[in-house]
Design an enzyme around this catalytic site. Structure first.
Site, PDB file in Angstrom:
ATOM      1  N   HIS A 167       0.830  -1.301   0.086  1.00 56.70           N
ATOM      2  CA  HIS A 167      -0.063   0.019  -0.048  1.00 56.70           C
ATOM      3  C   HIS A 167       0.793   1.276   0.094  1.00 56.70           C
ATOM      4  O   HIS A 167       1.962   1.284   0.642  1.00 56.70           O
ATOM      5  CB  HIS A 167      -0.868  -0.110   1.319  1.00 56.70           C
TER       6      HIS A 167
ATOM      7  N   ASP B  38      -7.742  -3.943  -0.620  1.00 54.11           N
ATOM      8  CA  ASP B  38      -8.485  -4.198  -1.953  1.00 54.11           C
ATOM      9  C   ASP B  38      -8.314  -5.779  -2.494  1.00 54.11           C
ATOM     10  O   ASP B  38      -9.355  -6.387  -3.061  1.00 54.11           O
ATOM     11  CB  ASP B  38      -7.726  -3.310  -3.013  1.00 54.11           C
TER      12      ASP B  38
END
Length: 429
Positions: free
Chosen positions: A307, A364
């Site tokens: 991330h 995600d």
């Protein structure tokens, strides 16, 4: 004693105050820089080192893997709060009492009825339209159907606009889904809880009674909470800067939806599934693609791992991993794409290359798996992200208006041509 930062330009020294947040974040306040220096500005492409506001909504520490809404940890909220409670917290600053929550839900449900004209607008979209394009267009159209919400100068007017947005949005999401799937449109059911209503809008089949599934509802509730806000990201800052012109809430939300649509922002969970499908179509060798991801000369990119903000484990991923396991076990889905996802997850959590670099599966990755298992079309993933992010956008818009922040107007460094004399084309003919 207040702290001061000194800046020297061409032998001239300037001083600027240093401000600190409640979590010891530090910033140099340069709002007088251009005036004091007679024209000097800073440049920071992507605003990676620039604070655009002071906010009391969300605290994020990427190095430590911390995410809090109004001081409450994401772990506690995901375990103990509902999405509607979390929405109230983000927007109004405190968790609601039982009575406040009941009133809030009742007021939202009173805004459920969808204007007939909005459905007629939907009829003009081709079946092949992307659901995010439909959602953005219908959200903007709310300005026309609820003109009273364009005036937000009093607390009552702001509250009316907020409850209208929260009341209309589940139906708009459903309209986008069912249009692209060529299904009969449904209306929100005020007898159901907020998330239960969303579930029936998403999953009810033609001519069949819909039976609520508690595991699905709990998964939706958690996913919406985990996506509810994430500090000054691309879409949140878009909502704030549009709202700074005193544009309506619906206009500001439309900007947030369109910013979220991009694959570098809200489209990431869709990109995860598309990557997994490509691996399946190439024979399903997950180890081959793990090696490709480690090869710096290879253009392949492993989506859903690591991330750009969290330099450790994404705290939301820890929560949603358990939810993904529960949903997969309950639904008993047999899907080679999800099998590849589980193989990649196992290898990444054990491979020293990924562990050393802290390239763990992120929110995600797991949210894409859950939505896939539920049978939600891939191009709807970002729409559901927008549904979760709605209260965060509203909170950002409301805070910006309450703080009376000035209209957003970034500066630039001009790199074009200097003054040139105009020569008519007829002279050179």
């Amino acid at each position: 004693m207040s702290k001061i930062a000194s800046l020297e330009i061409n032998g001239e020294k300037y001083e600027f105050p240093v401000i600190e947040g409640t979590e010891n974040e530090t910033a140099i306040n340069i709002k007088t820089l251009r005036g004091a220096t007679k024209g000097v500005i800073t440049i920071d492409p992507g605003f990676k080192n620039t604070g655009s506001c002071q906010s009391a909504i969300t605290y994020l520490d990427g190095e430590q893997g911390i995410l809090r809404y109004r001081g409450y940890s994401i772990e506690d909220l995901a375990e103990k709060a509902s999405f509607l409670e979390t929405s109230y917290l983000l927007i109004f600053g405190e968790l609601p009492s039982k009575k406040e929550l009941e009133t809030f839900e009742t007021d939202i449900k009173s805004k459920y009825p969808t204007p007939d004209g909005l459905v007629k607008i939907l009829e003009g979209f081709p079946k092949e339209s992307h659901p995010m394009g439909i959602l953005g267009s219908l959200t903007c159209a709310l300005n026309a159907f609820f003109p009273e919400c364009n005036q937000t100068n009093t607390e009552n007017e702001v509250y009316n606009a907020i409850t209208t947005a929260l009341g209309q949005f589940p139906t708009l999401v459903s309209l986008a889904l069912r249009k692209t799937q060529n299904l009969t449109q449904l209306t929100s059911d005020p007898k159901l809880g907020y998330v239960e209503n969303i579930a029936q809008l998403l999953f009810k089949k033609e001519g069949e009674a819909y039976e609520q599934n508690q595991i699905i509802n709990d998964a939706l509730d958690k996913l919406l909470i985990l996506h509810a806000d994430h500090e000054q990201n691309c879409s949140a800052s878009t909502v704030r800067i549009i709202g700074s012109s005193h544009a309506s809430l619906f206009a500001s939300l439309t900007g947030g939806i369109n910013a979220l649509w991009g694959p570098l922002h809200g489209g990431a969970n869709q990109a995860v599934i598309e990557m997994l499908e490509n691996i399946v179509n190439d024979g399903g060798d997950s180890k081959k693609y793990m090696e490709k991801a480690k090869d710096k000369q290879d253009s392949f990119r492993l989506m859903g791992f690591g991330h750009r903000v969290y330099k450790n484990f994404d705290p939301r991923a820890r929560i949603v991993k358990k939810t993904a396991d529960e949903v997969l076990n309950d639904l008993g889905v047999k899907d080679p794409t999800l099998d590849i996802a589980k193989a990649l997850e196992k290898e990444a959590l054990e491979d020293p290359y990924f562990v050393d670099r802290k390239l763990y599966p992120n929110v995600d990755f797991y949210s894409g798996i859950i939505y896939r298992a539920m049978g939600i079309p891939t191009d709807m993933f970002t729409v559901l992200f927008a549904l979760g992010r709605l209260p965060g956008w509203i909170a950002q818009w409301k805070e910006m208006r309450t703080n009376k922040e000035p209209i957003g107007r970034p500066r630039q460094i001009y790199t074009g041509e200097k003054h040139r004399e105009f020569v008519s084309s007829t002279v050179n003919s």
